[in-house]
Design an enzyme around this catalytic site. Sequence first.
Site, PDB file in Angstrom:
ATOM      1  NE  ARG A 212      -1.033  -0.759   4.801  1.00 51.84           N
ATOM      2  CZ  ARG A 212      -0.311  -0.257   5.799  1.00 51.84           C
ATOM      3  NH1 ARG A 212       0.058   1.009   5.770  1.00 51.84           N
ATOM      4  NH2 ARG A 212       0.042  -1.012   6.815  1.00 51.84           N
ATOM      5  CG  HIS A 272       3.117  -8.289  10.471  1.00 43.72           C
ATOM      6  ND1 HIS A 272       3.454  -8.436  11.794  1.00 43.72           N
ATOM      7  CD2 HIS A 272       3.402  -6.981  10.162  1.00 43.72           C
ATOM      8  CE1 HIS A 272       3.889  -7.286  12.271  1.00 43.72           C
ATOM      9  NE2 HIS A 272       3.881  -6.394  11.300  1.00 43.72           N
ATOM     10  CG  ASP A 323       6.128  -4.613  14.545  1.00 44.87           C
ATOM     11  OD1 ASP A 323       6.548  -3.530  14.145  1.00 44.87           O
ATOM     12  OD2 ASP A 323       5.074  -5.124  14.105  1.00 44.87           O
TER      13      ASP A 323
HETATM   14 ZN   LIG Z   1       6.570  -3.316  11.339  1.00 42.77          ZN
END
Ligand SMILES: [Zn+2]
Length: 459
Positions: A212, A272, A323
């Site tokens: 995106r 992810h 993260d």
């Molecule tokens: Zn990240």
Amino acid sequence: MKAQKELYFKGLLQKEGWLENVRVDLDDEGKILNICPDIKHDTASGFAIPGFQNAHSHAFQYAMAGLAEYHRTGAAADDFWSWRTAMYDLALSISPEELESIATMLYAEMLRHGYTSVAEFHYLHHDPDGKPYSDLSEMGSRLIAAAKKTGIRITLVPMFYQTGGFGLPPTEKQRRFLSSSPDDYFKLLEATEKATTSYEGASSGIGLHSLRAGSTDAIKEICRTYKKDRPFHIHLSEQLKEIEDCFAYYGKRPVAWFSEQVALDSNFHLVHATHLDDSELKTIAGSGANVVICPSTEGNLGDGLFRFREYMDLKGNWSIGTDSHVGLNPLEELRILDYGQRLISHKRNTFVTPESGDSGLNAITMAWESGRTAMGASIESFFKKGEPFDAVVMKSESPLITTASTKYLCNTFLYSADVSDMEGTIVNGNWKVKSGNLPEQDNIQAYFKDTLLKLGTRK
Ligand SMILES: [Zn+2]
């Protein structure tokens, strides 16, 4: 060559299992000259396992740990996107000095918890007005300086960030992240490579923020022209909305579309990959690409559970990352990953393979191998002649550890230990953490506290 340093351990873990009463000979650069088992020593340290690899970090987000948990009552439910708004507000206010201070504290904490390497997925490139700094890698250099101060190894992955969504212009709040074109990005990458020369523990990778965050043409160009001698990191399929948007724009799901633009291989680190269909799961596993799972952050953001057990059955590669840094304990990351799978499968064999039922050893090995490739490092052996000696050492005197035979050691660490059971962390043959702290711990902490007070976001 004569050893410059000798380190003694009650045990040292290799992929094949434990060596007992080990002497490790090191040269003056901290590289291994010899590993000699069956040599007892009165002052031997505890049990050395390979240093954990943190394959996904956004350092600045550490400053907002705990700030996104005050949920409005009666309002629409908070989700990833409301968290992102809070994160953008923080991103807009951080100066280079403040980033260095936050990252120094963060990397010190990573070392204290047994991480010896971090892949820093970096997108806070420009000044608060969105103008490039005169040194394009000013902010990246601050991350390297922080790593150097603490002694953790860093793989700096500056990421390409161009658009505000599929086919959408960037928003005002994304102004610090942007490259207008792949050429612009390659200049940033060049400046990053130059910055890594200031620290021998630094290297670089290539990164796309997500599908995106780039135009079709730009993503295709980067996929066509990137240098293949370094790891390639990208966020992929984290959010359901991202998958809907991708499907609406490209007529394909993210992994399906991306895998048509590049030949995925073991150099790719897909961060992810939470929401995959059967075919995407097979595509990733079959290609040898790696999934970077960030259990504490994914849990915190309510992302969803990665299809881990099915992926394991396909012999897929995976590593862990912290993260947003709501958790910094590698043992906890592995436990959250495991227990999420147990809760949905009603089975307890998450990390078991056809070859081995040793959950602890399997989890440590698999996360380490993919984590090392995320850094662009070799994976042949945990500890090998000619390689730098990086390890986390578990205390041999902890009751659960001292009474366990080597058969149960890895599982005792993984399922019962925490940072208080760690004797210290060694990078390049040097103890960076001993008895729970870095030598500079107090200064690092005071500097970080001042930075947080100056930022004023925790009031
Ligand atoms: Zn990240």
